[in-house]
Design an enzyme around this catalytic site. Sequence first.
Site, short mmCIF file in Angstrom:
data_model
loop_
_atom_site.label_atom_id
_atom_site.label_comp_id
_atom_site.label_asym_id
_atom_site.label_seq_id
_atom_site.Cartn_x
_atom_site.Cartn_y
_atom_site.Cartn_z
N GLU A 156 11.90 2.37 14.51
CA GLU A 156 11.00 3.43 14.02
C GLU A 156 9.82 3.50 14.97
OE1 GLU A 156 9.50 2.35 10.16
OE2 GLU A 156 9.39 0.24 10.70
N LYS A 171 6.36 -2.09 2.35
CA LYS A 171 5.14 -1.43 2.85
C LYS A 171 3.95 -2.36 2.64
CE LYS A 171 3.18 3.26 3.03
NZ LYS A 171 3.61 3.57 4.40
N TYR A 224 0.83 -1.20 0.00
CA TYR A 224 0.00 0.00 0.00
C TYR A 224 0.86 1.26 0.00
CZ TYR A 224 0.91 0.96 4.98
OH TYR A 224 1.51 1.28 6.18
N LEU A 259 10.75 0.97 7.75
CA LEU A 259 10.17 1.48 6.51
C LEU A 259 10.46 2.97 6.43
CD1 LEU A 259 8.33 0.95 4.02
CD2 LEU A 259 6.42 1.69 5.46
N HIS A 270 -0.90 -20.72 0.74
CA HIS A 270 0.14 -19.73 0.97
C HIS A 270 0.92 -19.41 -0.31
CE1 HIS A 270 -0.81 -20.68 5.10
NE2 HIS A 270 0.02 -19.75 5.54
N ARG A 291 8.21 4.09 -4.92
CA ARG A 291 8.25 3.17 -3.78
C ARG A 291 7.23 2.05 -3.97
NH1 ARG A 291 7.42 5.20 2.38
NH2 ARG A 291 5.40 5.79 1.52
N ARG A 316 -7.58 -21.42 -1.24
CA ARG A 316 -6.71 -20.61 -0.38
C ARG A 316 -5.47 -21.42 -0.07
NH1 ARG A 316 -5.00 -20.45 4.69
NH2 ARG A 316 -4.63 -18.44 5.72
#
Length: 291
Positions: free
Chosen positions: A183, A151, A36, A207, A106, A55, A104
């Site tokens: 951070e 991110k 995102y 990040l 991985h 990015r 579903r």
Amino acid sequence: MQIPHKIAFLNGQFAPLAALKISVLDRGFLLGDGVYEMIPVYQRVAFRLDEHLARLAHNLAQVSMENPYSLPMWREHIQSLIQAQTFVDQSIYLQVSRGPAYPRQHAFPLQATPTVLMFADPLEPPPAQAIESGVSAITCDDFRWQRCNIKAISLLANVLAKQEAVDAGVAEAILLRDGVLTEGAASNIFIVKDAVIYTPAPSNLMLTGITYDVILELARQHDLPLKLEPVTEQMLRDADEVWLTSSSKEILAIVNLDGQAVGNGQVGPIYKTMYGLYQDFKMTVMHRGQE
């Protein structure tokens, strides 16, 4: 839940946010498999748009996802989204997941079409009191994974740390890993000691935000002493000033950490200088964008 009436974007189409639907099999929903961006917009001008999109492209490559749009197409879609809103200062949330797939599992599906979602919220500046008098924070153990430089939308660890801050009645949780600053739960962290600015250098354990990059640029352009090196917990607690930076908060001084005053407990002179430089830079960028 009442969803505000605003226009959003999903997979190439614009529609009211409340009307958008995605598959329950979307890997973003089931596995947190996506990335995102958050893009601030001032007076309908996206701040450092190309840097945000660069990015995004980098993060998509890091998780082996094909970028669904070219740079010109991203710019066009984002500008259309900005113009569709009734408010001028905006915070755009942009998410790309790997898309719906069954069964579903991985491992990456053999075939999947990415899901692209964007919507805008009003960008509310930090309160004047926070800018002028600073905010408080706590420290937490950084128990996240080893690829924090991506991110990713899988933010549970950050959510838990941020909730610790909320429960403590403070603005942010500062994360420490093995006695070293990484951070904030939703920010980058700078300290000042003896008029020198310190911050951790980019690594897989943090990040680096677009605002982080701007602060580095401004410090170098204006000859403010700057060191990118590990910041120990002791350095953090002995600092004269501590700052947090993010796209939404811009730059705020932390004047109280874990119930103890940072420095003299007041907003420091280096922060005031940097805050002014940042506001001047932002206005310059916005003016160029409107020419």
